[in-house]
Design a protein around this motif. Structure first.
Motif, mmCIF file in Angstrom:
data_model
loop_
_atom_site.group_PDB
_atom_site.id
_atom_site.type_symbol
_atom_site.label_atom_id
_atom_site.label_comp_id
_atom_site.label_asym_id
_atom_site.label_seq_id
_atom_site.Cartn_x
_atom_site.Cartn_y
_atom_site.Cartn_z
ATOM 1 N N THR A 206 14.012 10.764 -11.646
ATOM 2 C CA THR A 206 13.534 9.608 -12.397
ATOM 3 C C THR A 206 12.925 8.597 -11.434
ATOM 4 N N PRO A 207 11.678 8.191 -11.657
ATOM 5 C CA PRO A 207 11.037 7.252 -10.728
ATOM 6 C C PRO A 207 11.799 5.931 -10.626
ATOM 7 N N SER A 208 12.140 5.550 -9.390
ATOM 8 C CA SER A 208 12.819 4.273 -9.171
ATOM 9 C C SER A 208 12.122 3.467 -8.084
ATOM 10 N N PHE A 209 10.965 3.953 -7.672
ATOM 11 C CA PHE A 209 10.192 3.310 -6.607
ATOM 12 C C PHE A 209 9.144 2.406 -7.257
ATOM 13 N N SER A 210 9.151 1.125 -6.904
ATOM 14 C CA SER A 210 8.288 0.144 -7.553
ATOM 15 C C SER A 210 7.394 -0.548 -6.533
ATOM 16 N N VAL A 211 6.153 -0.825 -6.943
ATOM 17 C CA VAL A 211 5.229 -1.617 -6.128
ATOM 18 C C VAL A 211 4.841 -2.852 -6.927
ATOM 19 N N GLU A 212 5.045 -4.024 -6.321
ATOM 20 C CA GLU A 212 4.693 -5.304 -6.941
ATOM 21 C C GLU A 212 3.330 -5.701 -6.402
ATOM 22 N N ALA A 213 2.300 -5.539 -7.232
ATOM 23 C CA ALA A 213 0.930 -5.714 -6.748
ATOM 24 C C ALA A 213 0.613 -7.164 -6.406
ATOM 25 N N ASP A 214 1.151 -8.097 -7.182
ATOM 26 C CA ASP A 214 0.801 -9.503 -6.960
ATOM 27 C C ASP A 214 1.232 -9.992 -5.589
ATOM 28 N N GLN A 215 2.467 -9.658 -5.210
ATOM 29 C CA GLN A 215 2.992 -10.144 -3.926
ATOM 30 C C GLN A 215 2.975 -9.071 -2.840
ATOM 31 N N GLN A 216 2.464 -7.858 -3.160
ATOM 32 C CA GLN A 216 2.262 -6.806 -2.164
ATOM 33 C C GLN A 216 3.572 -6.338 -1.531
ATOM 34 N N PHE A 217 4.615 -6.178 -2.371
ATOM 35 C CA PHE A 217 5.900 -5.637 -1.939
ATOM 36 C C PHE A 217 6.102 -4.249 -2.537
ATOM 37 N N PHE A 218 6.935 -3.427 -1.878
ATOM 38 C CA PHE A 218 7.436 -2.216 -2.519
ATOM 39 C C PHE A 218 8.953 -2.267 -2.467
ATOM 40 N N LYS A 219 9.599 -1.563 -3.383
ATOM 41 C CA LYS A 219 11.054 -1.541 -3.443
ATOM 42 C C LYS A 219 11.506 -0.292 -4.166
ATOM 43 N N CYS A 220 12.470 0.449 -3.575
ATOM 44 C CA CYS A 220 13.111 1.557 -4.277
ATOM 45 C C CYS A 220 14.473 1.082 -4.748
ATOM 46 N N SER B 122 16.767 2.843 -5.925
ATOM 47 C CA SER B 122 17.779 3.868 -5.719
ATOM 48 C C SER B 122 18.267 3.881 -4.275
ATOM 49 N N CYS B 123 17.355 4.072 -3.320
ATOM 50 C CA CYS B 123 17.778 4.163 -1.911
ATOM 51 C C CYS B 123 17.763 2.821 -1.202
ATOM 52 N N GLY B 124 17.098 1.815 -1.803
ATOM 53 C CA GLY B 124 17.152 0.472 -1.243
ATOM 54 C C GLY B 124 16.039 0.108 -0.283
ATOM 55 N N ARG B 125 15.173 1.044 0.065
ATOM 56 C CA ARG B 125 14.089 0.694 0.976
ATOM 57 C C ARG B 125 13.142 -0.300 0.310
ATOM 58 N N GLY B 126 12.592 -1.180 1.116
ATOM 59 C CA GLY B 126 11.649 -2.147 0.576
ATOM 60 C C GLY B 126 10.942 -2.887 1.685
ATOM 61 N N GLY B 127 9.850 -3.544 1.351
ATOM 62 C CA GLY B 127 9.121 -4.315 2.348
ATOM 63 C C GLY B 127 7.659 -4.451 1.973
ATOM 64 N N ASN B 128 6.826 -4.664 2.998
ATOM 65 C CA ASN B 128 5.390 -4.822 2.750
ATOM 66 C C ASN B 128 4.635 -3.563 3.158
ATOM 67 N N VAL B 129 3.325 -3.648 3.213
ATOM 68 C CA VAL B 129 2.514 -2.455 3.476
ATOM 69 C C VAL B 129 2.771 -1.886 4.869
ATOM 70 N N PHE B 130 3.071 -2.752 5.838
ATOM 71 C CA PHE B 130 3.299 -2.269 7.204
ATOM 72 C C PHE B 130 4.651 -1.567 7.323
ATOM 73 N N SER B 131 5.664 -2.128 6.677
ATOM 74 C CA SER B 131 6.968 -1.470 6.736
ATOM 75 C C SER B 131 6.939 -0.136 5.989
ATOM 76 N N PHE B 132 6.148 -0.052 4.911
ATOM 77 C CA PHE B 132 5.985 1.234 4.223
ATOM 78 C C PHE B 132 5.378 2.267 5.164
ATOM 79 N N MET B 133 4.339 1.873 5.884
ATOM 80 C CA MET B 133 3.683 2.809 6.794
ATOM 81 C C MET B 133 4.620 3.226 7.930
#
Length: 624
Positions: free
Chosen positions: A47-61, A63-74
């Motif tokens: 079940t998808p639990s990974f979210s991207v917030e386009a307005d503020q340019q954040f991502f967050k899962c 389920s596993c808790g990872r999150g951050g901005n575009v650089f931390s994703f990379m």
């Protein structure tokens, strides 16, 4: 020394690149409401639990808790440093910046000398020639049939660029001469040797299957050649495998097979599976295990361990199940303990002295995957297995030697809980009293030398470490938040996103303070940042200003809370009440409970009645 990327360059790239474009290369995102959702690339989920917030340019899962901005994703998805992530984001996002990224990273592409570049070109040309002979020509059909019979798919053959050296050792030499490589350079490459008999230059790998040995960035540095069986199925008396000699490009003591291909998967699963040979890595990859590495032989060096340690802090040793493989695993454990004691190591012992390739052939890929996941031994359980092989527990002397060896290992464990656990297991196994084993352990502790001076320095400030905020991992700690923390996070979410909430709090509760230290610290930083930025304030910019990894992780968790779009006076009042007054009332209730226990012990009925009355009053206040 690596050149630091200026903040204005980082900010320019951040403004030009949309996180949706970058994440979308790795995750199939679907819009739901104002956010985008998909299956997390960092762990398996249905079940998808990974979210991207386009307005503020954040991502967050969630389920596993990872999150951050575009650089931390990379950084997380590619297993790279911050500066490498900035360069990759700029490249993938087609950002226009006036900056040369070539010399910015610690793990940058190595700058080869002109001679070394020429040797790499020779290896690349030879690799292409060998692969073409195997996969396209009639000459390679027999070898292709052999590989397919061994379970190699065409996809794997292409992925690893497996090839075939012609039996005529001069054909590949003549081919590369047409590329205008000199005899001197061809011999320096290690691929070719000059015959003492007739002084002709020939391919040292003639007639062998060729497996390119690639560096961390995918450049071919050397080869390993495997002898093919003859028509009767027999192999010649030559060595089964022949590796390139050490050259300016290739040093066996520093080389790990498959690092270039395995790095993204290692980063995703946060583990390296270390095999004894490169063939095991390839067959494991064919079976679906993509995070395998191998040293060229059983000898693990300090250089190997430091390369692994930079990739992950978890290692599974999956060496051959025969005696040499078991001995190699035993040595590797000691080596990891000396060189990288912060790395968690487990061991797989394959049954019936099989190697991984034989296990896959016998039981199949699916069973191999189950074995790798479910049949791991902890370090202590491996030592028990190892010492049972070496000592005869049916004799008193063998049992005593076994107990002494295991207790020596238990004495080196970090915590008393671990020592207690394994002492109990040893007691059950040997039918000796735990107290007797504890006495022996105390004696070992007294005899052990002080280990502090020789213990590897695993602190973040070890020599050569990058301690800047830009190098830190952006994975939030997985923790269960208390009711107080949840209320504090909800209020902070409002203060981050809603200007009205900030004004309400400052007007109605000018002296408000959060109860938890970490939230009050974040609040103080936010207050100072808002004063500094004025109308230019934004949650994303505040995130980028934070220097502490824990603060960044907490802020992502706070921002991604699901709250209504509009904020009301009542909501802020309730949150403030829960954080301040209700917390104090709960503390009073806890104190009353202790007083009540004391009153019951003395049967002080008047005191009990008074305390019950106070308890009722507090409960009424809490319900308000």
């Amino acid at each position: 020394m690596a050149k630091v990327i200026p903040n204005e360059v980082v900010q320019s790239i951040r403004e030009q690149v949309d996180i949706l474009d970058i994440v979308g290369e790795y995750v199939d995102l679907q819009k739901r409401g104002k956010n985008y959702f998909g299956k997390c690339p960092f762990h398996d989920e249905r079940t998808p639990s990974f979210s991207v917030e386009a307005d503020q340019q954040f991502f967050k899962c969630f389920s596993c808790g990872r999150g951050g901005n575009v650089f931390s994703f990379m950084m997380d998805i590619e297993g790279c440093s911050f500066q490498e992530a900035v360069a990759l984001v700029a490249q993938k996002g087609h950002a226009s910046v006036d900056f040369d990224f070539e010399s910015t990273t610690n793990r940058q592409r190595r700058r080869w000398s002109a001679d070394e570049e020429n040797l790499i070109a020779i290896h690349e040309a030879a690799k292409d020639f060998y692969h073409y002979l195997l996969t396209v020509t009639q000459y390679g059909q027999e070898a292709m049939a052999y590989l397919k019979g061994r379970g190699f798919s065409r996809e794997t053959i292409d992925r690893y660029q497996i090839g075939l050296a012609p039996k005529d050792g001069q054909l590949s030499y003549q081919h590369l001469r047409t590329k205008e490589f000199s005899d001197e350079a061809l011999i320096a490459s290690g691929i070719f040797i000059r015959s003492d008999y007739d002084q002709e230059i020939r391919d040292r790998f003639a007639g062998r299957l060729i497996f390119p040995l690639r560096g961390p960035e995918g450049e071919t540095l050397a080869f390993s050649g495997r002898i093919l069986p003859d028509d009767s199925g027999e192999t010649s008396k030559q060595a089964k495998y022949l590796n390139s000699p050490e050259t300016a490009l290739f040093q066996k003591s520093r080389f790990l097979f498959n690092l270039d291909l395995a790095r993204p998967e290692i980063r995703r699963v946060k583990e390296v599976i270390l095999f004894e040979g490169f063939m095991d890595v390839i067959k494991a990859s064919e079976a679906g295990i993509k995070n395998g590495l191998a040293s060229m032989g059983t000898s693990l060096t300090s250089a190997h361990i430091q390369v692994i340690r930079r990739q992950t802090k978890e290692v599974l040793l999956a060496y051959d199940g025969d005696k040499p493989g078991i001995e190699a695993a035993y040595r590797a454990l000691d080596h990891f303990a000396e060189e990288a004691s912060d790395v968690k190591v487990q061991v797989c012992v394959f049954p019936d002295q099989m190697d991984p390739d034989e296990y896959i052939e016998h039981y199949g890929s699916e069973q191999f995957g189950h074995f790798i996941v479910n049949q791991r031994l902890s370090i202590m359980h491996f030592y028990r297995y190892y010492y049972r092989m070496h000592y005869d527990l049916a004799t008193d002397s063998g049992k005593l030697q076994y107990i002494e060896a295991i207790i020596q290992r238990i004495a080196r464990l970090d915590t008393a809980v671990e020592q207690e656990l394994y002492l109990k297991e040893l007691s059950q196994e040997t039918q000796l009293a735990v107290d007797s084993l504890k006495e022996q352990l105390l004696q070992v502790h007294r005899d052990l030398p002080q280990q502090g001076a020789s213990r590897p320095d695993n602190s973040p400030l070890r020599e050569g470490a990058d301690t800047s905020w830009q190098s830190l991992s952006r994975q939030p700690a997985q923790e269960a938040y208390s009711p107080l923390e949840i209320n504090e996070m909800h209020l902070f979410n409002r203060l981050l996103k809603q200007e009205d909430a900030w004004v309400m709090l400052k007007v109605k509760y000018p002296d408000f303070q959060f109860q938890s230290v970490k939230m009050q610290t974040l609040f103080t930083l936010l207050e100072a940042y808002r004063q500094d930025q004025g109308e230019n304030y934004s949650p994303q910019a505040f995130y980028n200003r934070l220097l502490d990894q824990a603060d960044q992780a907490l802020l992502v968790d706070i921002y991604c809370l699901d709250t209504p779009e509009e904020v009301t006076d009542m909501e802020i009042e309730d949150l403030v009440f829960n954080i301040t007054t209700k917390t104090d009332l709960k503390s009073q209730l806890a104190a009353l409970k202790d007083e009540m226990e004391q009153a019951k012990l003395t049967n002080d009925q008047a005191r009990i009645g008074d305390l019950n009355l106070r308890r009722i009053q507090i409960l009424r206040q809490m319900k308000r």
